[in-house]
Design a protein around this motif. Structure first.
Motif, PDB file in Angstrom:
ATOM      1  N   ARG A 278       0.809  -1.213   0.000  1.00 48.84           N
ATOM      2  CA  ARG A 278       0.000   0.000   0.000  1.00 48.84           C
ATOM      3  C   ARG A 278       0.850   1.273   0.000  1.00 48.84           C
ATOM      4  O   ARG A 278       0.300   2.376   0.061  1.00 48.84           O
ATOM      5  CB  ARG A 278      -0.943   0.011   1.210  1.00 48.84           C
ATOM      6  CG  ARG A 278      -1.984  -1.097   1.166  1.00 48.84           C
ATOM      7  CD  ARG A 278      -2.963  -1.032   2.331  1.00 48.84           C
ATOM      8  NE  ARG A 278      -3.929  -2.099   2.264  1.00 48.84           N
ATOM      9  CZ  ARG A 278      -5.064  -2.063   1.563  1.00 48.84           C
ATOM     10  NH1 ARG A 278      -5.358  -0.971   0.863  1.00 48.84           N
ATOM     11  NH2 ARG A 278      -5.891  -3.081   1.539  1.00 48.84           N
ATOM     12  N   LEU A 279       2.175   1.133  -0.053  1.00 52.43           N
ATOM     13  CA  LEU A 279       3.073   2.283   0.029  1.00 52.43           C
ATOM     14  C   LEU A 279       3.862   2.429  -1.267  1.00 52.43           C
ATOM     15  O   LEU A 279       4.491   1.480  -1.733  1.00 52.43           O
ATOM     16  CB  LEU A 279       4.049   2.107   1.191  1.00 52.43           C
ATOM     17  CG  LEU A 279       3.428   1.887   2.578  1.00 52.43           C
ATOM     18  CD1 LEU A 279       4.518   1.605   3.594  1.00 52.43           C
ATOM     19  CD2 LEU A 279       2.609   3.091   2.990  1.00 52.43           C
ATOM     20  N   LEU A 280       3.831   3.613  -1.840  1.00 58.97           N
ATOM     21  CA  LEU A 280       4.633   3.916  -3.017  1.00 58.97           C
ATOM     22  C   LEU A 280       5.447   5.174  -2.739  1.00 58.97           C
ATOM     23  O   LEU A 280       4.925   6.160  -2.209  1.00 58.97           O
ATOM     24  CB  LEU A 280       3.754   4.136  -4.255  1.00 58.97           C
ATOM     25  CG  LEU A 280       3.136   2.892  -4.902  1.00 58.97           C
ATOM     26  CD1 LEU A 280       1.899   2.441  -4.150  1.00 58.97           C
ATOM     27  CD2 LEU A 280       2.771   3.173  -6.358  1.00 58.97           C
ATOM     28  N   LEU A 281       6.722   5.130  -3.087  1.00 55.92           N
ATOM     29  CA  LEU A 281       7.586   6.293  -2.905  1.00 55.92           C
ATOM     30  C   LEU A 281       7.267   7.369  -3.926  1.00 55.92           C
ATOM     31  O   LEU A 281       7.065   7.071  -5.117  1.00 55.92           O
ATOM     32  CB  LEU A 281       9.051   5.883  -3.003  1.00 55.92           C
ATOM     33  CG  LEU A 281       9.611   5.056  -1.840  1.00 55.92           C
ATOM     34  CD1 LEU A 281      11.018   4.576  -2.154  1.00 55.92           C
ATOM     35  CD2 LEU A 281       9.600   5.865  -0.552  1.00 55.92           C
ATOM     36  N   ASN A 282       7.248   8.596  -3.446  1.00 57.26           N
ATOM     37  CA  ASN A 282       6.975   9.751  -4.301  1.00 57.26           C
ATOM     38  C   ASN A 282       7.986  10.834  -3.968  1.00 57.26           C
ATOM     39  O   ASN A 282       7.680  11.798  -3.282  1.00 57.26           O
ATOM     40  CB  ASN A 282       5.543  10.232  -4.072  1.00 57.26           C
ATOM     41  CG  ASN A 282       5.177  11.400  -4.976  1.00 57.26           C
ATOM     42  OD1 ASN A 282       5.823  11.652  -5.986  1.00 57.26           O
ATOM     43  ND2 ASN A 282       4.116  12.126  -4.610  1.00 57.26           N
ATOM     44  N   GLY A 283       9.227  10.615  -4.420  1.00 58.54           N
ATOM     45  CA  GLY A 283      10.295  11.542  -4.077  1.00 58.54           C
ATOM     46  C   GLY A 283      10.597  11.474  -2.589  1.00 58.54           C
ATOM     47  O   GLY A 283      10.891  10.405  -2.062  1.00 58.54           O
ATOM     48  N   ARG A 284      10.484  12.604  -1.887  1.00 58.41           N
ATOM     49  CA  ARG A 284      10.731  12.639  -0.448  1.00 58.41           C
ATOM     50  C   ARG A 284       9.476  12.296   0.356  1.00 58.41           C
ATOM     51  O   ARG A 284       9.497  12.360   1.576  1.00 58.41           O
ATOM     52  CB  ARG A 284      11.233  14.042  -0.057  1.00 58.41           C
ATOM     53  CG  ARG A 284      12.565  14.420  -0.696  1.00 58.41           C
ATOM     54  CD  ARG A 284      13.011  15.801  -0.245  1.00 58.41           C
ATOM     55  NE  ARG A 284      13.246  15.841   1.204  1.00 58.41           N
ATOM     56  CZ  ARG A 284      13.494  16.955   1.866  1.00 58.41           C
ATOM     57  NH1 ARG A 284      13.503  18.125   1.236  1.00 58.41           N
ATOM     58  NH2 ARG A 284      13.720  16.912   3.179  1.00 58.41           N
ATOM     59  N   LYS A 285       8.394  11.934  -0.334  1.00 56.87           N
ATOM     60  CA  LYS A 285       7.137  11.622   0.336  1.00 56.87           C
ATOM     61  C   LYS A 285       6.705  10.208  -0.029  1.00 56.87           C
ATOM     62  O   LYS A 285       7.384   9.509  -0.773  1.00 56.87           O
ATOM     63  CB  LYS A 285       6.055  12.646  -0.083  1.00 56.87           C
ATOM     64  CG  LYS A 285       6.416  14.075   0.235  1.00 56.87           C
ATOM     65  CD  LYS A 285       5.273  15.024  -0.097  1.00 56.87           C
ATOM     66  CE  LYS A 285       5.027  15.127  -1.597  1.00 56.87           C
ATOM     67  NZ  LYS A 285       3.975  16.128  -1.909  1.00 56.87           N
ATOM     68  N   THR A 286       5.560   9.821   0.527  1.00 59.57           N
ATOM     69  CA  THR A 286       4.975   8.529   0.184  1.00 59.57           C
ATOM     70  C   THR A 286       3.522   8.734  -0.243  1.00 59.57           C
ATOM     71  O   THR A 286       2.843   9.658   0.208  1.00 59.57           O
ATOM     72  CB  THR A 286       4.998   7.544   1.355  1.00 59.57           C
ATOM     73  OG1 THR A 286       4.288   8.100   2.464  1.00 59.57           O
ATOM     74  CG2 THR A 286       6.418   7.190   1.766  1.00 59.57           C
ATOM     75  N   VAL A 287       3.062   7.832  -1.089  1.00 57.36           N
ATOM     76  CA  VAL A 287       1.639   7.692  -1.388  1.00 57.36           C
ATOM     77  C   VAL A 287       1.174   6.472  -0.598  1.00 57.36           C
ATOM     78  O   VAL A 287       1.755   5.396  -0.729  1.00 57.36           O
ATOM     79  CB  VAL A 287       1.384   7.501  -2.900  1.00 57.36           C
ATOM     80  CG1 VAL A 287      -0.081   7.191  -3.161  1.00 57.36           C
ATOM     81  CG2 VAL A 287       1.826   8.747  -3.664  1.00 57.36           C
TER      82      VAL A 287
END
Length: 290
Positions: A278-287
């Motif tokens: 359920r976790l995807l990396l989005n640069g310095r953040k997560t989705v």
């Protein structure tokens, strides 16, 4: 036997037709979509998606298998410039837990594992302290490794730790209050698959004794933060946070006690979401598709 089902996650530059193309491919491969979540980050132009599906019918080429799905996904991924993962959800993730003292997060993870709440295979528990400081630790047949570390032996200790991670095919490393800072090299090797619990509501009160720092500042809320580990101390992409209200009557020790409860639940949620893709990396953040 439970019916097999698969989890596909992907990220790519956003453009029209991604959802339709993914759904069509799954249909053509004999899959039936059970759950689908998507997010268009308009600030970065990136698109994120998580799809859960099971076999609806055998495709012309044979049974629906991860290998066949990966082969079919290749051209689609190239077309849309996707970063993607595909996993058989029935195969538990292999997880190594690192711990020091206190051990409340370690014990909580082991309990949730034994009760079936966290469906994972614990490859090992590793500590920089000897086994005898953890009385009645419910390890069962989980291996315990004592890897002591000093400033002079840090590189050798991390080399032994990395060899253990590699030899056990560990997919996720969890720092359950592991009170050692991982080197930049090891953090880079574990990018996106090492979760830490920080006993503070980041980005405030970094470093040692954050609850005492919070008490000195007279805060009214305390919290904990689960994040992915990077080479920058306590700066990794944040996964989950929670808080609890306190009053002027609470001592620093009260904050520590209440903080342990927050740490347990925040870390457990973060680990569960990772295990469920359920976790995807989005640069310095997560989705977080929670």
């Amino acid at each position: 036997m439970p019916e097999p089902h698969f989890v596909l996650t992907l990220s790519c530059p956003n453009r029209p037709g991604i959802v339709a193309a993914v759904a069509t491919l799954i249909f053509e491969q004999g899959g039936n979509i059970l759950e689908a979540q998507q997010y268009d980050d308009q600030a970065t132009g990136q698109f994120f998606m998580r799809v859960v599906f099971n076999p609806a019918a055998a495709p012309p080429g044979g049974p629906l298998t991860p290998e066949a799905l990966r082969a079919a996904l290749g051209p689609l991924a190239e077309r849309f410039r996707m970063h993607w993962t595909l996993r058989d959800a029935g195969v538990p993730r292999r997880v190594l837990i690192l711990a020091s003292r206190p051990d409340h997060c370690l014990r909580d993870l082991l309990y949730r594992h034994s009760s079936g709440e966290l469906p994972m295979q614990v490859t090992a528990v590793v500590s920089n302290h000897p086994r005898d400081i953890y009385p009645n630790l419910p390890l069962g047949d989980i291996p315990f490794h004592h890897l002591p570390v000093t400033r002079e032996t840090k590189m050798e200790q991390e080399a032994a730790l990395w060899e253990l991670i590699r030899s056990t095919d560990t997919e996720l490393v969890v720092l359950a209050r592991y009170m050692q800072v991982l080197s930049e090299g090891l953090s880079a090797k574990l990018r996106g698959r090492c979760i830490n619990i920080h006993h503070s509501f980041l980005p405030g009160f970094k470093g040692a004794k954050p609850y005492h720092q919070a008490h000195d500042r007279g805060v009214k809320l305390i919290g904990a933060t689960a994040h992915y580990v990077t080479g920058d101390l306590d700066e990794g992409p944040i996964i989950e946070q929670d808080v609890e209200r306190i009053t002027h009557a609470d001592t620093a020790e009260d904050l520590v006690r209440k903080g342990r409860d927050i740490e347990r639940r925040v870390l457990a949620r973060a680990v569960a979401w990772h295990l469920q893709d359920r976790l995807l990396l989005n640069g310095r953040k997560t989705v977080v598709f929670a």
